[in-house]
Each structure stands twice: as C-alpha cells, then as structure tokens.
Design a protein around this motif. Structure first.
Motif, PDB file in Angstrom:
ATOM      1  N   ILE A   1      30.546  45.498  12.399  1.00 47.29           N
ATOM      2  CA  ILE A   1      30.531  44.349  11.370  1.00 47.29           C
ATOM      3  C   ILE A   1      30.333  43.157  12.596  1.00 47.29           C
ATOM      4  O   ILE A   1      30.864  43.050  13.510  1.00 47.29           O
ATOM      5  CB  ILE A   1      31.684  44.095  10.802  1.00 47.29           C
ATOM      6  CG1 ILE A   1      32.086  45.252   9.686  1.00 47.29           C
ATOM      7  CG2 ILE A   1      31.880  42.659   9.837  1.00 47.29           C
ATOM      8  CD1 ILE A   1      33.209  45.147   9.099  1.00 47.29           C
ATOM      9  N   SER A   2      29.323  42.227  12.176  1.00 49.09           N
ATOM     10  CA  SER A   2      29.253  41.095  13.079  1.00 49.09           C
ATOM     11  C   SER A   2      30.418  40.244  13.173  1.00 49.09           C
ATOM     12  O   SER A   2      30.804  40.090  12.132  1.00 49.09           O
ATOM     13  CB  SER A   2      27.698  40.320  12.784  1.00 49.09           C
ATOM     14  OG  SER A   2      26.678  41.118  12.517  1.00 49.09           O
ATOM     15  N   PRO A   3      30.581  39.393  14.363  1.00 46.03           N
ATOM     16  CA  PRO A   3      31.670  38.644  14.509  1.00 46.03           C
ATOM     17  C   PRO A   3      31.841  37.372  13.397  1.00 46.03           C
ATOM     18  O   PRO A   3      32.786  36.916  13.043  1.00 46.03           O
ATOM     19  CB  PRO A   3      31.838  38.291  15.691  1.00 46.03           C
ATOM     20  CG  PRO A   3      30.401  38.383  16.295  1.00 46.03           C
ATOM     21  CD  PRO A   3      29.740  39.492  15.581  1.00 46.03           C
ATOM     22  N   SER A   4      30.467  36.938  12.883  1.00 48.00           N
ATOM     23  CA  SER A   4      30.632  35.983  12.081  1.00 48.00           C
ATOM     24  C   SER A   4      29.207  36.114  11.296  1.00 48.00           C
ATOM     25  O   SER A   4      28.361  36.664  11.562  1.00 48.00           O
ATOM     26  CB  SER A   4      30.243  34.425  12.791  1.00 48.00           C
ATOM     27  OG  SER A   4      29.382  34.426  13.414  1.00 48.00           O
ATOM     28  N   TRP A   5      29.123  35.421   9.934  1.00 50.17           N
ATOM     29  CA  TRP A   5      27.908  35.427   9.290  1.00 50.17           C
ATOM     30  C   TRP A   5      26.658  34.801  10.062  1.00 50.17           C
ATOM     31  O   TRP A   5      25.717  35.327   9.706  1.00 50.17           O
ATOM     32  CB  TRP A   5      27.969  34.809   7.992  1.00 50.17           C
ATOM     33  CG  TRP A   5      28.781  35.508   7.011  1.00 50.17           C
ATOM     34  CD1 TRP A   5      30.005  35.529   6.601  1.00 50.17           C
ATOM     35  CD2 TRP A   5      28.326  36.581   6.162  1.00 50.17           C
ATOM     36  NE1 TRP A   5      30.397  36.644   5.708  1.00 50.17           N
ATOM     37  CE2 TRP A   5      29.519  37.225   5.437  1.00 50.17           C
ATOM     38  CE3 TRP A   5      26.980  37.129   6.230  1.00 50.17           C
ATOM     39  CZ2 TRP A   5      29.112  38.252   4.607  1.00 50.17           C
ATOM     40  CZ3 TRP A   5      26.847  38.276   5.355  1.00 50.17           C
ATOM     41  CH2 TRP A   5      27.821  38.845   4.644  1.00 50.17           C
ATOM     42  N   GLY A   6      26.980  33.703  10.924  1.00 53.22           N
ATOM     43  CA  GLY A   6      26.080  33.227  11.589  1.00 53.22           C
ATOM     44  C   GLY A   6      25.452  34.239  12.478  1.00 53.22           C
ATOM     45  O   GLY A   6      23.984  34.482  12.646  1.00 53.22           O
ATOM     46  N   GLN A   7      26.049  34.967  13.339  1.00 52.80           N
ATOM     47  CA  GLN A   7      25.739  35.954  14.232  1.00 52.80           C
ATOM     48  C   GLN A   7      25.032  36.983  13.265  1.00 52.80           C
ATOM     49  O   GLN A   7      24.088  37.968  13.765  1.00 52.80           O
ATOM     50  CB  GLN A   7      26.817  36.454  15.130  1.00 52.80           C
ATOM     51  CG  GLN A   7      26.666  37.525  15.927  1.00 52.80           C
ATOM     52  CD  GLN A   7      25.556  36.969  17.007  1.00 52.80           C
ATOM     53  OE1 GLN A   7      25.632  36.012  17.569  1.00 52.80           O
ATOM     54  NE2 GLN A   7      24.436  38.075  17.392  1.00 52.80           N
ATOM     55  N   ALA A   8      25.466  37.416  12.177  1.00 50.49           N
ATOM     56  CA  ALA A   8      24.985  38.201  11.378  1.00 50.49           C
ATOM     57  C   ALA A   8      23.610  38.051  10.839  1.00 50.49           C
ATOM     58  O   ALA A   8      22.660  38.941  10.920  1.00 50.49           O
ATOM     59  CB  ALA A   8      25.970  38.665   9.996  1.00 50.49           C
ATOM     60  N   ILE A   9      23.169  36.984  10.650  1.00 48.36           N
ATOM     61  CA  ILE A   9      21.747  36.485  10.399  1.00 48.36           C
ATOM     62  C   ILE A   9      20.848  36.823  11.487  1.00 48.36           C
ATOM     63  O   ILE A   9      20.014  37.263  11.581  1.00 48.36           O
ATOM     64  CB  ILE A   9      21.689  34.905  10.063  1.00 48.36           C
ATOM     65  CG1 ILE A   9      22.678  34.809   8.779  1.00 48.36           C
ATOM     66  CG2 ILE A   9      20.291  34.530   9.791  1.00 48.36           C
ATOM     67  CD1 ILE A   9      22.167  35.169   7.514  1.00 48.36           C
ATOM     68  N   ILE A  10      21.505  36.353  12.830  1.00 53.06           N
ATOM     69  CA  ILE A  10      20.728  36.703  14.175  1.00 53.06           C
ATOM     70  C   ILE A  10      20.662  38.271  14.234  1.00 53.06           C
ATOM     71  O   ILE A  10      19.407  38.442  14.500  1.00 53.06           O
ATOM     72  CB  ILE A  10      21.435  36.083  15.276  1.00 53.06           C
ATOM     73  CG1 ILE A  10      21.538  34.390  14.891  1.00 53.06           C
ATOM     74  CG2 ILE A  10      20.846  36.379  16.442  1.00 53.06           C
ATOM     75  CD1 ILE A  10      22.294  33.787  16.155  1.00 53.06           C
ATOM     76  N   ASP A  11      21.513  38.934  14.001  1.00 56.20           N
ATOM     77  CA  ASP A  11      21.460  40.224  14.119  1.00 56.20           C
ATOM     78  C   ASP A  11      20.398  40.715  13.181  1.00 56.20           C
ATOM     79  O   ASP A  11      19.606  41.762  13.521  1.00 56.20           O
ATOM     80  CB  ASP A  11      22.528  41.044  13.852  1.00 56.20           C
ATOM     81  CG  ASP A  11      23.980  40.725  15.008  1.00 56.20           C
ATOM     82  OD1 ASP A  11      23.300  40.190  16.161  1.00 56.20           O
ATOM     83  OD2 ASP A  11      25.019  40.827  14.795  1.00 56.20           O
ATOM     84  N   LEU A  12      20.379  40.527  11.955  1.00 54.25           N
ATOM     85  CA  LEU A  12      19.396  40.712  10.909  1.00 54.25           C
ATOM     86  C   LEU A  12      17.875  40.557  11.473  1.00 54.25           C
ATOM     87  O   LEU A  12      16.964  41.455  11.510  1.00 54.25           O
ATOM     88  CB  LEU A  12      19.614  40.316   9.629  1.00 54.25           C
ATOM     89  CG  LEU A  12      18.573  40.555   8.617  1.00 54.25           C
ATOM     90  CD1 LEU A  12      18.476  41.976   8.344  1.00 54.25           C
ATOM     91  CD2 LEU A  12      18.782  39.715   7.262  1.00 54.25           C
ATOM     92  N   VAL A  13      17.809  39.369  11.907  1.00 52.66           N
ATOM     93  CA  VAL A  13      16.046  39.110  12.391  1.00 52.66           C
ATOM     94  C   VAL A  13      15.947  39.885  13.566  1.00 52.66           C
ATOM     95  O   VAL A  13      14.839  40.466  13.430  1.00 52.66           O
ATOM     96  CB  VAL A  13      16.225  37.530  12.866  1.00 52.66           C
ATOM     97  CG1 VAL A  13      14.967  37.229  13.387  1.00 52.66           C
ATOM     98  CG2 VAL A  13      16.735  36.574  11.605  1.00 52.66           C
ATOM     99  N   TYR A  14      16.980  40.095  14.428  1.00 55.83           N
ATOM    100  CA  TYR A  14      16.408  41.000  15.559  1.00 55.83           C
ATOM    101  C   TYR A  14      16.260  42.497  15.195  1.00 55.83           C
ATOM    102  O   TYR A  14      15.296  43.079  15.740  1.00 55.83           O
ATOM    103  CB  TYR A  14      17.513  40.913  16.380  1.00 55.83           C
ATOM    104  CG  TYR A  14      17.509  39.766  17.724  1.00 55.83           C
ATOM    105  CD1 TYR A  14      16.503  40.018  18.565  1.00 55.83           C
ATOM    106  CD2 TYR A  14      18.296  38.679  17.324  1.00 55.83           C
ATOM    107  CE1 TYR A  14      16.454  38.886  19.776  1.00 55.83           C
ATOM    108  CE2 TYR A  14      18.134  37.597  18.237  1.00 55.83           C
ATOM    109  CZ  TYR A  14      17.520  37.556  19.349  1.00 55.83           C
ATOM    110  OH  TYR A  14      17.311  36.622  20.291  1.00 55.83           O
ATOM    111  N   ALA A  15      17.037  42.879  14.100  1.00 52.80           N
ATOM    112  CA  ALA A  15      16.653  44.295  13.551  1.00 52.80           C
ATOM    113  C   ALA A  15      15.256  44.192  13.112  1.00 52.80           C
ATOM    114  O   ALA A  15      14.647  45.381  13.297  1.00 52.80           O
ATOM    115  CB  ALA A  15      17.714  44.693  12.813  1.00 52.80           C
TER     116      ALA A  15
END
Length: 464
Positions: free
Chosen positions: A171-185
C-alpha cells in the motif's frame, strides 16, 4: 425388380455418389480457408500463461527438469507435461499469432493486386492497435492499483506462494504518493524493460505492440513485391532478428512476428491444400517435436538428459546473441504454428466453439488473472491459515519471516473450481461489456485525428 428400375437406380447412385475422398478434400479446403483456429490457439496460450503463474506460486518444482543434478524427474517435470509452467513459450505464440492475423488481409489484397487498399488498411490498423492495447491495459492497472490501496494484496504479499509474494505491491504511504505510483506503473508498462508493479504480466504488452509495429512496417515496405520475393525478404529479416535480444530487450519479438508474416503468406498460397492429404502423417510428429522444444526449461538444463541434449545443440546451431532460455521455446512455438497452418485436422480441432470462446476472452484473461490470483484466490486459499515462522537465507545470513503457509491438497481441490468460475465469468463480462467501450473510444479518436472523411474499412484488431 425390372431391368428398367435397376438401371434408373444405378444411374441415380452414380450421379449422387459422394466419395469419402471428395468429402475429405472439400472439408480440408474449407478448414484451410478458415483462420478462426488462431483464436482457439490464442485462448489455449492465455490459459497456459495463467497456469505458468500458478506453477510459480504453488508448484515451483515443475520449473526444474529434475529434482537435482542427475536426479529423477517427476511426472510434471517431464517434456510436454511441464508446459503448464512454460509461460515464455506461450507468449511467443501470442507474438506469432499477432503477426499472422495482422498479415492475412494485407497479403491477400497484395496478391490480388489491390495495393492501395492494403496500404490504407495497414495505416488505420497500426493506429488502432496502439489504442486497443493501451486502453485495456491502463484500465486493468487502475483496477489493480485501486484494490491494492485498500489492502487486497496483503495476504498474498505475506504468503509462502512465491509468485504471489513477489508480484504483490504494498500500500502506498499516502493517496498523493499512490497517484504518482499509478502514473509510473502505466508509463513503465511501455518502456524498455517494462515493469508494472500492479500487474506483472503486462511486461509482454510492450513487446506485443512492438511486434505489431514491426509487422506493419515490414508489410508496408514489401507490399509491392511478388510473393516469392516477399517471402525471401521475411526470411532474411527472421535470420537477422536473432541478434536483436540485446538491443530491444527480448529476443522473441523479431523472430516471432516475421514468422507470423511467413505463415500468413503460406496460408494464402496453395501449398497447405496440396499437402493436406499427407498432414495425418507428418502433423502429429511435428506437433510432438514442437511441444518438446517448447518444454525447454529456463534454468537447470543439464539436470535432465533431454534438456541437456537440447542445451548442447543450442551451442551448435544458435545464432549470435540468441538467448538460451528463449531459443528452443520460441522455435517450438513457431514449429507448432506451422504445423497448424499445414494441418486441416488440427485447425478444425482448434476451431471448436469452446476454444473460440476462450480466444474471445483471452485478452481479458491475460489482464485480469494476476489481480484475481493476488486477491480472490489468496483470500480463498489462506483464509483459514495463520502466520507461521519461516527461515530464509540471504548468502551466509539467515533470518525469520512470518508467512501464511500453503494449504493442503483438499483446500486446493475445493477452491480452484470456485476461483475459475468467478474468473472466467469476470473475463466474459469484460469481453462483452467493457471491451466494446474501448472500441468506441478508439473510433472517436480516429474521427478526431483522421477527420470524418470516407476511409476504406480497416483490418480487425486482434488481441494476440
């Protein structure tokens, strides 16, 4: 019975005689004109890719050809049976079939002298191919990312099932980081050495797209050639592409997509029909050899006599820069597809309605099975398990980790049918309801970017 009656009956029988030989010829001709077998083989390939991931998760011993150096081989480690764990061989089938189906219509039009229509259709199909691969892959990544952020993969990540453990992101540490992780994926799916942490099987999509572009470019460059010289050109490209592995990241792409074009050229010729009477004699041994080659293990090849034999021949016949783990499985996949093209009996078998349905849902199955395995299957298998201590080693150091142990055979027997029913229902719904929406988006993009002027119908896009 009068002589007149006998004469009339004899005359009628001669006129309506339907010999088995003629019936067989007509059936073979019809089978050789039908390319639906590619859907059936693609469906089988998708299922075996899923099985290969299950093998890596629950039965890693199948990856090895034997239990040890010069040790005995279990049944599932033997050639052909071990195909359940040979994912790269079936990915090679995807690329070959992609080259085959995307070449059929252009080559047919070229042989008819309709060059302008062939070129126009190639241009439109190349545009559509990018959208029809990218949009479903991005949607599957978003779904996987979303359920991951709610902890759906935590059980799989902490299990003793190897493939589930290494492909389950945290799980990403925050929803902001989660959005970044999704874009990179989503971005990294289409880069050199592709990697999508939310859906690991998508590593092959960039190579499928790359292979499709090779097919379109090769056909555009050779569409004006005669069939003989087009075949010669593709054979040169096939030999030349063996050393692409270092340059483009995967050695299966060039050799597979150019073979797909060659098989399409063969399919549009009269040779399969001429050879069809002999196919019951040469097709079974060819298919057997192909399946054995596809069974070549990616590691520990010297442990079994049959794989060590192929290893020695690899060093004798392989082109420069050919990758060991891909060489024989790719050759085997090419030989298997060639056998199907030449055999009307195998074509009819692969055109069974169930296999055609499997081919229709093959792309959704490829996209969704990983997420379903890391979530639903993990929940069903490990729901009654508790974390236990496992000792792991990293070089000379050892440490203790807590994992969910693999359940017993009874649990697998109960859980697997339930899992497959749910998974294939979801893939069917995706194919029927979701996939058409991507087609509409692609059509709107065409109208926007090409303009709404009249265009010849494009080739159908196939998810191979």
């Amino acid at each position: 019975m009068s002589s007149t009656t006998v004469g009339l009956l004899t005359s009628y029988a001669e006129k309506t005689r339907w010999t088995p030989t003629q019936a067989s010829k007509d059936a073979n001709r019809k089978a050789l004109q039908d390319s639906s077998w590619a859907d059936g083989l693609r469906g089988i390939a998708a299922v075996f890719v899923m099985f290969s991931h299950m093998t890596l998760a629950f039965a890693r011993y199948i990856v090895r050809p034997a239990d040890g150096e010069h040790g005995p081989s279990q049944w599932m480690q033997r050639p052909i049976l071990r195909l359940v764990g040979q994912g790269p061989a079936w990915v090679a089938c995807f690329i070959i079939l992609s080259g085959f189906v995307n070449s059929l219509k252009p080559i047919k039009l070229a042989r008819q002298g309709n060059i302008e229509t062939a070129i126009s259709n190639l241009a439109v199909s190349a545009f559509r191919r990018s959208f029809r691969l990218f949009l479903p892959a991005a949607a599957a990544t978003i779904i996987s990312w979303f359920i991951c952020q709610f902890g759906a993969y935590e059980i799989a990540k902490n299990s003793d099932a190897y493939w589930l453990q290494i492909t389950s992101p945290g799980i990403s540490p925050s929803w902001g980081q989660a959005i970044i992780d999704l874009v990179y994926a989503i971005r990294n799916t289409w880069l050199y050495n592709p990697e999508n942490p939310y859906d690991q099987p998508q590593w092959a999509l960039m190579y499928l797209l790359q292979g499709s572009m090779f097919v379109f470019m090769a056909l555009l460059a050779t569409i004006n050639l005669t069939p003989r010289f087009r075949v010669m050109t593709m054979m040169i490209c096939w030999f030349w592409s063996w050393n692409w592995g270092i340059r483009i990241g995967d050695p299966m792409v060039g050799v597979s997509c150019f073979v797909g074009i060659l098989l399409s050229e063969l399919n549009n010729s009269e040779y399969p029909l001429r050879l069809s009477p002999l196919s019951p004699f040469f097709a079974p041994p060819m298919a057997l050899v192909a399946l054995v080659l596809m069974s070549f293990p990616s590691e520990f090849q010297p442990w079994a006599q049959w794989s060590n034999f192929l290893l020695e021949w690899f060093h004798r016949v392989s082109p420069e820069n050919a990758e060991l783990s891909r060489f024989w499985p790719t050759i085997g996949a090419q030989l298997l597809c060639l056998t199907v093209v030449l055999s009307p009996h195998i074509r009819r078998g692969l055109s069974h309605p169930w296999l055609l349905w499997l081919g229709k849902v093959s792309f959704p199955l490829y996209l969704l099975h990983g997420s379903f395995m890391r979530s639903l299957l993990s929940w069903l298998l490990f729901a009654r398990e508790h974390l236990v201590e496992f000792e792991e080693h990293n070089g000379d150091q050892s440490y203790i980790v807590m994992k969910y142990p693999l359940p017993g055979y009874t649990t697998f027997i109960i859980v697997m049918p339930v899992f497959f029913v749910i998974l294939f229902t979801a893939t069917h719904v995706w194919a029927m309801k979701v996939e058409p929406q991507f087609g509409l988006i692609t059509k709107k993009a065409e109208d926007l970017m090409f303009g709404k002027q009249e265009r010849p119908p494009a080739l159908p896009v196939r998810h191979d």
